[in-house]
Design a protein around this motif. Structure first.
Motif, PDB file in Angstrom:
ATOM      1  N   SER A 196       0.806  -1.225   0.000  1.00 16.48           N
ATOM      2  CA  SER A 196       0.000   0.000   0.000  1.00 16.48           C
ATOM      3  C   SER A 196       0.841   1.278   0.000  1.00 16.48           C
ATOM      4  CB  SER A 196      -0.948   0.007   1.204  1.00 16.48           C
ATOM      5  OG  SER A 196      -0.233   0.022   2.420  1.00 16.48           O
ATOM      6  N   GLN A 207       5.490   6.218  -9.268  1.00 14.64           N
ATOM      7  CA  GLN A 207       4.056   5.974  -9.245  1.00 14.64           C
ATOM      8  C   GLN A 207       3.756   5.003  -8.117  1.00 14.64           C
ATOM      9  OE1 GLN A 207       2.579   3.875 -12.702  1.00 14.64           O
ATOM     10  NE2 GLN A 207       0.464   4.563 -12.417  1.00 14.64           N
ATOM     11  N   LYS A 208       2.599   5.170  -7.484  1.00 17.97           N
ATOM     12  CA  LYS A 208       2.211   4.233  -6.451  1.00 17.97           C
ATOM     13  C   LYS A 208       1.987   2.847  -7.059  1.00 17.97           C
ATOM     14  CE  LYS A 208      -0.045   7.457  -3.258  1.00 17.97           C
ATOM     15  NZ  LYS A 208      -1.321   7.798  -2.566  1.00 17.97           N
ATOM     16  N   ASP A 211      -1.599   2.096  -7.856  1.00 21.07           N
ATOM     17  CA  ASP A 211      -2.106   2.749  -9.072  1.00 21.07           C
ATOM     18  C   ASP A 211      -1.566   2.077 -10.327  1.00 21.07           C
ATOM     19  OD1 ASP A 211      -3.485   4.579  -7.505  1.00 21.07           O
ATOM     20  OD2 ASP A 211      -1.859   6.064  -7.553  1.00 21.07           O
ATOM     21  N   LYS A 214      -3.439  -1.651 -10.164  1.00 20.53           N
ATOM     22  CA  LYS A 214      -4.891  -1.458 -10.303  1.00 20.53           C
ATOM     23  C   LYS A 214      -5.660  -2.763 -10.120  1.00 20.53           C
ATOM     24  CE  LYS A 214      -4.349   2.434 -13.492  1.00 20.53           C
ATOM     25  NZ  LYS A 214      -4.581   2.942 -14.877  1.00 20.53           N
ATOM     26  N   GLU A 216      -6.854  -4.547  -6.630  1.00 17.50           N
ATOM     27  CA  GLU A 216      -6.870  -4.696  -5.178  1.00 17.50           C
ATOM     28  C   GLU A 216      -7.014  -6.153  -4.774  1.00 17.50           C
ATOM     29  OE1 GLU A 216      -9.297  -2.992  -1.250  1.00 17.50           O
ATOM     30  OE2 GLU A 216      -9.919  -2.435  -3.278  1.00 17.50           O
TER      31      GLU A 216
END
Length: 332
Positions: A196, A207-208, A211, A214, A216
């Motif tokens: 996370s 970038q996370k 993200d 994409k 979860e």
């Protein structure tokens, strides 16, 4: 060239030790200009094999290797060491559970804690690799009261490396581009690999991870279980436990502890818990840590979902149970 660093590796004639010692001598841990004197400890039946390892070290002609102590004597092994890789332990074999290791291995780490207390420098940095690593580190610390608790750590860097590799593979990136993925808790099947806070960076931006992926369901499902079970998967495939990857992770852990983490980055280490993030106190718990001037501190301020809080509680409860069981064994 700086003064040589004295480094002890226990279980040095074993598989992990065989990979680890050449990485240390090559400069992967303490840097390309720091000499090392390696103290190689193993049990008496392994001394012949240890002699073969010494011959190989001589034949490698490492420029940084300034001396070798090969011994079954704990006083010789631990005297005046600056860093300790506690690898020697009964390895987990196919079909074995962690609890099967506990009774045999905690007594080893009780004795090694006592030896560190008596012979090592009080500033020694100690990394426990032998499983159950977190609980072994806790026991080792208990029996070395003159050495600060903060000097005892357990390796969850292998799990972090595994987690980063899985994310990189999914995104067709290199593992070194993945940062700040966390391993919470125990180096066991209850550990919580957490992406996370993770980021993936290229030359110009970051970038996370959440993200970029994409998905979860994957990050809360298959990603976690794959990392949790990776060690067992290796055993099933090789019929032996992870060795090369464990040695590499041990080097990563100690190098970052020695030199520090980069600004904005943290790594996972099993350290003495102060209760942060709801973890039980006074167990060796894997947290995200930042390191500066040879001192680690737990990275604070991360938000935890109820899912994450539940996972942390599960692994925390296991560590409390393991520590209680280990203390009972040590008192027998």
């Amino acid at each position: 060239m700086a003064s040589p660093v004295r480094v002890v590796i226990t279980g040095a004639a074993g598989q992990i030790g065989y990979s680890l010692v050449q990485m240390v001598c090559r400069g992967d841990v303490f840097g390309p200009t720091t000499g090392v004197i390696v103290h190689l400890l193993d049990i008496p039946p392994m001394l012949e094999a240890l002699g073969g390892l010494v011959m190989e070290l001589e034949d490698c002609a490492f420029p940084l290797l300034k001396g070798v102590v090969a011994t079954a004597d704990v006083q010789q092994a631990f005297s005046d060491v600056d860093a300790a890789f506690l690898v020697g332990a009964m390895p987990r074999r196919e079909g074995m559970e962690r609890k099967d290791l506990l009774s045999a291995n905690v007594k080893i780490f009780k004795a090694q804690g006592q030896a560190l207390d008596q012979y090592a420098k009080k500033s020694v940095k100690i990394l426990v690799v032998g499983n159950p690593a977190n609980t072994n580190a806790a026991i080792c610390s208990k029996y070395a009261p003159s050495i600060p608790k903060e000097n005892f750590t357990a390796m969850t860097r292998l799990d972090q490396n595994r987690a980063c590799a899985q994310i990189a593979k999914r995104l067709n990136k290199s593992a070194e581009q993945v940062k700040n993925v966390i391993i919470w808790g125990n180096h066991s099947s209850t550990q919580f690999p957490d992406a996370s806070a993770g980021i993936i960076c290229d030359d110009s931006s970051c970038q996370k991870v959440v993200d970029a992926i994409k998905d979860e369901a994957y990050l809360n499902g298959d990603f976690i279980t794959t990392v949790q079970k990776r060690g067992q998967a290796v055993i099933q495939a090789r019929k032996l436990s992870s060795a090369m990857s464990a040695a590499k992770a041990a080097c990563d852990h100690m190098r970052d502890w020695w030199f520090g983490t980069k600004a904005g980055e943290f790594v996972s280490m099993g350290v003495i818990s102060d209760g942060s993030y709801g973890a039980a106190k006074d167990v060796i718990f894997s947290f995200p840590v930042e390191i500066k001037d040879g001192q680690w501190k737990i990275h604070q301020g991360l938000s935890l979902t109820p899912f994450a809080q539940e996972k942390i509680k599960i692994t925390s409860d296991e560590l409390v149970e393991e520590k209680e069981a280990a203390l009972t064994v040590c008192q027998d």
